[in-house]
Scaffold this active site. Structure first.
Site, PDB file in Angstrom:
ATOM      1  CG  HIS A 141      17.768  72.236  79.022  1.00 39.61           C
ATOM      2  ND1 HIS A 141      18.748  72.899  78.317  1.00 39.61           N
ATOM      3  CD2 HIS A 141      18.400  71.277  79.749  1.00 39.61           C
ATOM      4  CE1 HIS A 141      19.927  72.355  78.601  1.00 39.61           C
ATOM      5  NE2 HIS A 141      19.744  71.377  79.473  1.00 39.61           N
ATOM      6  CE  LYS A 145      19.069  74.214  82.435  1.00 40.55           C
ATOM      7  NZ  LYS A 145      19.587  73.700  83.706  1.00 40.55           N
TER       8      LYS A 145
HETATM    9  N1  LIG Z   1      25.271  68.086  85.964  1.00 40.75           N
HETATM   10  C1  LIG Z   1      24.323  67.394  85.309  1.00 40.75           C
HETATM   11  O1  LIG Z   1      24.610  66.419  84.590  1.00 40.75           O
HETATM   12  C2  LIG Z   1      22.897  67.786  85.483  1.00 40.75           C
HETATM   13  C3  LIG Z   1      22.597  68.876  86.246  1.00 40.75           C
HETATM   14  N2  LIG Z   1      21.302  69.219  86.475  1.00 40.75           N
HETATM   15  C4  LIG Z   1      21.096  70.324  87.406  1.00 40.75           C
HETATM   16  O2  LIG Z   1      20.692  69.769  88.665  1.00 40.75           O
HETATM   17  C5  LIG Z   1      19.831  70.682  89.343  1.00 40.75           C
HETATM   18  C6  LIG Z   1      18.549  69.971  89.713  1.00 40.75           C
HETATM   19  O3  LIG Z   1      17.828  69.632  88.544  1.00 40.75           O
HETATM   20  P1  LIG Z   1      16.424  68.885  88.627  1.00 40.75           P
HETATM   21  O4  LIG Z   1      16.571  67.615  89.392  1.00 40.75           O
HETATM   22  O5  LIG Z   1      15.881  68.855  87.249  1.00 40.75           O
HETATM   23  O6  LIG Z   1      15.576  69.933  89.502  1.00 40.75           O
HETATM   24  P2  LIG Z   1      14.333  69.641  90.455  1.00 40.75           P
HETATM   25  O7  LIG Z   1      13.702  70.986  90.696  1.00 40.75           O
HETATM   26  O8  LIG Z   1      13.502  68.542  89.918  1.00 40.75           O
HETATM   27  O9  LIG Z   1      15.007  69.124  91.818  1.00 40.75           O
HETATM   28  C7  LIG Z   1      15.657  69.927  92.752  1.00 40.75           C
HETATM   29  C8  LIG Z   1      15.299  69.367  94.136  1.00 40.75           C
HETATM   30  O10 LIG Z   1      16.106  70.001  95.111  1.00 40.75           O
HETATM   31  C9  LIG Z   1      15.304  70.223  96.250  1.00 40.75           C
HETATM   32  N3  LIG Z   1      15.924  71.214  97.104  1.00 40.75           N
HETATM   33  C10 LIG Z   1      15.890  72.564  97.018  1.00 40.75           C
HETATM   34  N4  LIG Z   1      16.605  73.108  98.019  1.00 40.75           N
HETATM   35  C11 LIG Z   1      17.096  72.082  98.751  1.00 40.75           C
HETATM   36  C12 LIG Z   1      17.929  72.009  99.911  1.00 40.75           C
HETATM   37  N5  LIG Z   1      18.376  73.115 100.530  1.00 40.75           N
HETATM   38  N6  LIG Z   1      18.270  70.786 100.402  1.00 40.75           N
HETATM   39  C13 LIG Z   1      17.817  69.653  99.794  1.00 40.75           C
HETATM   40  N7  LIG Z   1      17.036  69.668  98.701  1.00 40.75           N
HETATM   41  C14 LIG Z   1      16.688  70.864  98.192  1.00 40.75           C
HETATM   42  C15 LIG Z   1      13.950  70.619  95.671  1.00 40.75           C
HETATM   43  O11 LIG Z   1      12.902  70.491  96.625  1.00 40.75           O
HETATM   44  C16 LIG Z   1      13.829  69.632  94.518  1.00 40.75           C
HETATM   45  O12 LIG Z   1      13.211  68.421  94.945  1.00 40.75           O
HETATM   46  C17 LIG Z   1      19.671  71.880  88.397  1.00 40.75           C
HETATM   47  O13 LIG Z   1      20.613  72.870  88.743  1.00 40.75           O
HETATM   48  C18 LIG Z   1      19.992  71.286  87.036  1.00 40.75           C
HETATM   49  O14 LIG Z   1      20.426  72.222  86.115  1.00 40.75           O
HETATM   50  C19 LIG Z   1      20.269  68.510  85.938  1.00 40.75           C
HETATM   51  C20 LIG Z   1      20.504  67.448  85.128  1.00 40.75           C
HETATM   52  C21 LIG Z   1      21.854  66.973  84.843  1.00 40.75           C
HETATM   53  O1  LIG Z   2      18.317  71.195  84.271  1.00 40.27           O
HETATM   54  C1  LIG Z   2      18.609  70.240  83.499  1.00 40.27           C
HETATM   55  O2  LIG Z   2      17.775  69.424  83.111  1.00 40.27           O
HETATM   56  C2  LIG Z   2      20.009  70.086  83.103  1.00 40.27           C
HETATM   57  N1  LIG Z   2      20.895  70.849  83.648  1.00 40.27           N
HETATM   58  C3  LIG Z   2      22.289  70.858  83.376  1.00 40.27           C
HETATM   59  C4  LIG Z   2      22.680  72.160  82.714  1.00 40.27           C
HETATM   60  O3  LIG Z   2      22.130  73.211  83.062  1.00 40.27           O
HETATM   61  O4  LIG Z   2      23.565  72.137  81.870  1.00 40.27           O
HETATM   62  C5  LIG Z   2      22.737  69.630  82.619  1.00 40.27           C
HETATM   63  C6  LIG Z   2      21.774  69.168  81.572  1.00 40.27           C
HETATM   64  O5  LIG Z   2      21.775  70.088  80.534  1.00 40.27           O
HETATM   65  C7  LIG Z   2      20.377  68.997  82.164  1.00 40.27           C
END
Ligand SMILES: NC(=O)C1=CN([C@@H]2O[C@H](COP(=O)(O)OP(=O)(O)OC[C@H]3O[C@@H](n4cnc5c(N)ncnc54)[C@H](O)[C@@H]3O)[C@@H](O)[C@H]2O)C=CC1
Ligand SMILES: O=C(O)C1=N[C@H](C(=O)O)C[C@H](O)C1
Length: 254
Positions: A141, A145
């Site tokens: 990743h 992350k």
């Molecule tokens: N299920 C999937 O397909 C995917 C899951 N993810 C997951 O999604 C999550 C976010 O990933 P990213 O966008 O890369 O992280 P990021 O750090 O870019 O975004 C997270 C956002 O949430 C905000 N935040 C924190 N606490 C908050 C609250 N209480 N209320 C509202 N906003 C709040 C932060 O200020 C930040 O803007 C991670 O856990 C990641 O692993 C990421 C990509 C795909």
């Molecule tokens: O943080 C990410 O970027 C991602 N988070 C998810 C995970 O932890 O599996 C999904 C994807 O891998 C991207």
């Protein structure tokens, strides 16, 4: 936020709206003719914006620390939720089921990965698991992350472990005696998981299976966060029709 008129089906609130995934979700919802971006909320904003905007579905891409409070808030108000944030243990999922028991019409979809290819990669890995004595997972990743190993790798390891147990397979062979701490990766239900972080990567995973004289590698790559959007939008459209907790995108794809 563009008004799309009375024909727009669902009003969507995005939590984590200024994050990498949140921004992509806002764009995708805004571009969908049948969805309306009703609220875009990030840390420090008031969640009541979501209720005031009459959002019927919330999408959460925040942090493992924030997601449970957000989810409880949504369920208590009868708002459906689509959750991509990582950190969901069985205990957390049971907690969500408890909240939903009091709100039987509310739907929650929690998916470790919304990429269609990633969902298939996990299904293929679960299917292959019983045929190979060895298996290890390598996830890769971007370096911003927060969690390791990834939610996808953890979920894949649990699926593989369950399939191995069902097939009566014991631990994978491993003669390691001397180990620099961490060299053999994390142990998730008996499956070794290695996490790599490097600039230039987005989200990638390899599942390596081995048995006598052959290996099988199942690999998935997300090169762009746009790859998650068809899965997210599918869940947004489906969640009002699916009361209770749905884990993973598999049931929605079928
Ligand atoms: N299920 C999937 O397909 C995917 C899951 N993810 C997951 O999604 C999550 C976010 O990933 P990213 O966008 O890369 O992280 P990021 O750090 O870019 O975004 C997270 C956002 O949430 C905000 N935040 C924190 N606490 C908050 C609250 N209480 N209320 C509202 N906003 C709040 C932060 O200020 C930040 O803007 C991670 O856990 C990641 O692993 C990421 C990509 C795909
Ligand atoms: O943080 C990410 O970027 C991602 N988070 C998810 C995970 O932890 O599996 C999904 C994807 O891998 C991207």
């Amino acid at each position: 936020m563009r008004e799309k008129g009375p024909a727009a089906a669902a009003r969507v609130g995005v939590l984590g709206a200024r994050g990498r995934m949140g921004m992509e979700v806002c764009k995708a919802v805004d571009a969908a003719a049948d969805l309306e971006l009703a609220a875009a909320v990030d840390q420090g904003d008031d969640l009541t914006e979501v209720a005031d905007a009459r959002a019927g579905v919330v999408v959460d891409f925040t942090t493992p620390d924030a997601v449970m409070d957000n989810l409880r808030w949504c369920v208590e108000r009868g708002i459906h939720a689509v959750v991509g944030t990582t950190g969901f243990t069985e205990r957390r999922l049971d907690q969500v089921r408890d909240w939903l028991a009091d709100r039987p019409r509310v739907g929650v979809v929690v998916a470790p990965n919304f990429g269609i290819g990633a969902v298939l990669m996990m299904q293929f890995a679960a299917r292959a698991a019983r045929h190979f004595e060895s298996v290890e997972i390598v996830e890769q990743h971007h370096p911003r992350k927060l969690d390791a190993p990834s939610g996808t790798a953890t979920h894949t390891a649990r699926l593989i472990a369950a399939a191995r147990a069902e097939a009566g397979l014991g631990p994978a062979p491993d003669a390691t005696r001397d180990e620099v701490a961490g060299a053999r990766g994390a142990d998730i239900d008996g499956v070794r998981v290695h996490a790599v972080r490097a600039t230039g990567l987005v989200a990638h995973q390899e599942v390596l299976f081995g048995t006598t004289g052959e290996t099988l590698t199942i690999r998935h790559d997300s090169y762009d966060r746009a790859s998650f959007m068809p899965g997210v939008l599918l869940a947004v459209r489906e969640v009002p029709r699916r009361p209770g907790l749905t884990v993973g995108l598999d049931a929605l794809l079928d």
